[in-house]
Design an enzyme around this catalytic site. Structure first.
Site, PDB file in Angstrom:
ATOM      1  N   LYS A  14       0.814  -1.210   0.000  1.00  0.00           N
ATOM      2  CA  LYS A  14       0.000   0.000   0.000  1.00  0.00           C
ATOM      3  C   LYS A  14       0.854   1.269   0.000  1.00  0.00           C
ATOM      4  O   LYS A  14       0.480   2.255  -0.612  1.00  0.00           O
ATOM      5  CB  LYS A  14      -0.835   0.018   1.289  1.00  0.00           C
ATOM      6  N   ARG A  89     -10.430   0.694  10.213  1.00  0.00           N
ATOM      7  CA  ARG A  89      -9.876  -0.646  10.372  1.00  0.00           C
ATOM      8  C   ARG A  89     -10.908  -1.610  10.950  1.00  0.00           C
ATOM      9  O   ARG A  89     -10.650  -2.805  11.023  1.00  0.00           O
ATOM     10  CB  ARG A  89      -8.719  -0.632  11.377  1.00  0.00           C
ATOM     11  N   ARG A 128      11.611  -7.804   2.894  1.00  0.00           N
ATOM     12  CA  ARG A 128      11.676  -6.361   3.110  1.00  0.00           C
ATOM     13  C   ARG A 128      12.861  -5.971   3.993  1.00  0.00           C
ATOM     14  O   ARG A 128      13.141  -6.633   4.988  1.00  0.00           O
ATOM     15  CB  ARG A 128      10.370  -5.928   3.796  1.00  0.00           C
ATOM     16  N   ARG A 161      12.539  -4.758   9.729  1.00  0.00           N
ATOM     17  CA  ARG A 161      11.697  -4.134  10.757  1.00  0.00           C
ATOM     18  C   ARG A 161      11.215  -5.199  11.727  1.00  0.00           C
ATOM     19  O   ARG A 161      10.846  -6.292  11.309  1.00  0.00           O
ATOM     20  CB  ARG A 161      10.475  -3.497  10.098  1.00  0.00           C
ATOM     21  N   ARG A 172      -0.624  -9.836  12.541  1.00  0.00           N
ATOM     22  CA  ARG A 172      -1.304  -8.716  11.890  1.00  0.00           C
ATOM     23  C   ARG A 172      -2.320  -9.220  10.872  1.00  0.00           C
ATOM     24  O   ARG A 172      -3.377  -8.624  10.688  1.00  0.00           O
ATOM     25  CB  ARG A 172      -0.280  -7.780  11.242  1.00  0.00           C
TER      26      ARG A 172
HETATM   27  P1  AMP Z   1      -0.141   0.961  10.557  1.00  0.00           P
HETATM   28  O1  AMP Z   1       1.148   1.676  10.304  1.00  0.00           O
HETATM   29  O2  AMP Z   1      -1.288   1.527   9.777  1.00  0.00           O
HETATM   30  O3  AMP Z   1      -0.021  -0.527  10.397  1.00  0.00           O
HETATM   31  O4  AMP Z   1      -0.508   1.224  12.091  1.00  0.00           O
HETATM   32  C1  AMP Z   1       0.345   0.821  13.138  1.00  0.00           C
HETATM   33  C2  AMP Z   1      -0.459   0.484  14.375  1.00  0.00           C
HETATM   34  O5  AMP Z   1      -1.207   1.630  14.809  1.00  0.00           O
HETATM   35  C3  AMP Z   1      -1.504  -0.598  14.160  1.00  0.00           C
HETATM   36  O6  AMP Z   1      -0.964  -1.895  14.301  1.00  0.00           O
HETATM   37  C4  AMP Z   1      -2.513  -0.274  15.264  1.00  0.00           C
HETATM   38  O7  AMP Z   1      -2.066  -0.728  16.522  1.00  0.00           O
HETATM   39  C5  AMP Z   1      -2.491   1.242  15.287  1.00  0.00           C
HETATM   40  N1  AMP Z   1      -3.527   1.786  14.370  1.00  0.00           N
HETATM   41  C6  AMP Z   1      -3.320   2.444  13.193  1.00  0.00           C
HETATM   42  N2  AMP Z   1      -4.481   2.772  12.608  1.00  0.00           N
HETATM   43  C7  AMP Z   1      -5.469   2.292  13.417  1.00  0.00           C
HETATM   44  C8  AMP Z   1      -6.879   2.283  13.360  1.00  0.00           C
HETATM   45  N3  AMP Z   1      -7.563   2.815  12.315  1.00  0.00           N
HETATM   46  N4  AMP Z   1      -7.557   1.706  14.387  1.00  0.00           N
HETATM   47  C9  AMP Z   1      -6.909   1.172  15.436  1.00  0.00           C
HETATM   48  N5  AMP Z   1      -5.581   1.111  15.548  1.00  0.00           N
HETATM   49  C10 AMP Z   1      -4.842   1.680  14.555  1.00  0.00           C
END
Ligand code: AMP
Length: 221
Positions: A14, A89, A128, A161, A172
């Site tokens: 993405k 999400r 990655r 990472r 995840r």
């Molecule tokens: P990401 O970089 O989008 O994968 O976000 C990293 C972490 O932030 C995720 O694993 C969640 O713990 C938290 N997070 C990000 N966006 C959301 C969301 N829309 N709702 C809940 N938790 C979020």
């Protein structure tokens, strides 16, 4: 002007697609993941609270995330539109977003879903690499650095990472399947869903999206 939402499994690629679309349409980028990382870096109250969940690989509670997004949609000028990335999400977040957009008289134009099968995803994540100093990203198969293991930009040794480990990726994916996948059905009903093949090169997907969106816009005028 276009208001979009971009979704996909963790690691679907993405990020690269999002940056091309952001630049092309000059969109404001609303990434809840980035916002939480910034708040954590600042050590703010929000950051400290969010960190409890993020460090466990769990989702931050909906109320907190919804509040952050509402504040941005309401107060942040976005003359060319926005891209919501990593939000919603959960279905509860999607319903909250609908209410916010309605309250603020904002129209959502498209929901882009990057579809990739789990196996390809696991391979991609394992390949990655990231530079711990300047943040440049690589892939040992598809985008290797000029010298193996060394950042092209700053010469630092590349790392994997922590959340790209197999265990973390699986976790995840589990969360995605449980909480986020139901959103696809939700958006399918609204006719906004545009599913693209995440196994294709990013540029191919990018042009496909742009030509579809331009077609939609022409239809409107
Ligand atoms: P990401 O970089 O989008 O994968 O976000 C990293 C972490 O932030 C995720 O694993 C969640 O713990 C938290 N997070 C990000 N966006 C959301 C969301 N829309 N709702 C809940 N938790 C979020």
């Amino acid at each position: 002007m276009v208001n979009m939402l971009i979704m996909g499994k963790p690691g679907a690629g993405k990020g690269t697609l999002a940056s091309k679309l952001l630049e092309h349409y000059r969109l404001a980028h609303i990434s809840t993941g980035n916002i939480y990382r910034e708040e954590i870096a600042k050590g703010s109250a929000i950051g400290q609270e969010a960190q409890k969940y993020i460090s466990q690989g769990e989702l931050v509670p909906d109320d907190m995330t919804n509040g952050i997004v509402y504040d941005i949609l309401k107060n942040h000028p976005m003359p060319h539109g926005f891209m919501l990335d990593g939000y919603p999400r959960t279905k509860a977040q999607a319903i909250a977003l609908d209410e916010m957009l309605h309250t603020l008289s904002i129209k959502l134009d498209v929901v882009i879903n990057m579809d990739v099968d789990d196996e390809l995803l696991m391979i991609r994540m394992a390949d990655r690499r990231v530079c711990p100093k300047c943040g440049a990203t690589y892939n040992v198969t598809t985008k290797p650095p000029k010298t193996a293991g060394v950042c092209d930009v700053c010469g630092t040794l590349l790392i994997q990472r922590a959340d790209d480990s197999e265990e973390s990726v699986k976790n995840r994916l589990r969360i995605y399947n449980r909480a986020t996948r139901p959103l696809l059905g939700y958006y399918e009903k609204t006719d906004l869903l545009m599913t693209v093949d995440g196994a294709l090169p990013t540029l191919t997907v990018f042009y496909e999206i742009v030509s579809k969106l331009d077609g939609i816009n022409r239809g409107h005028h």
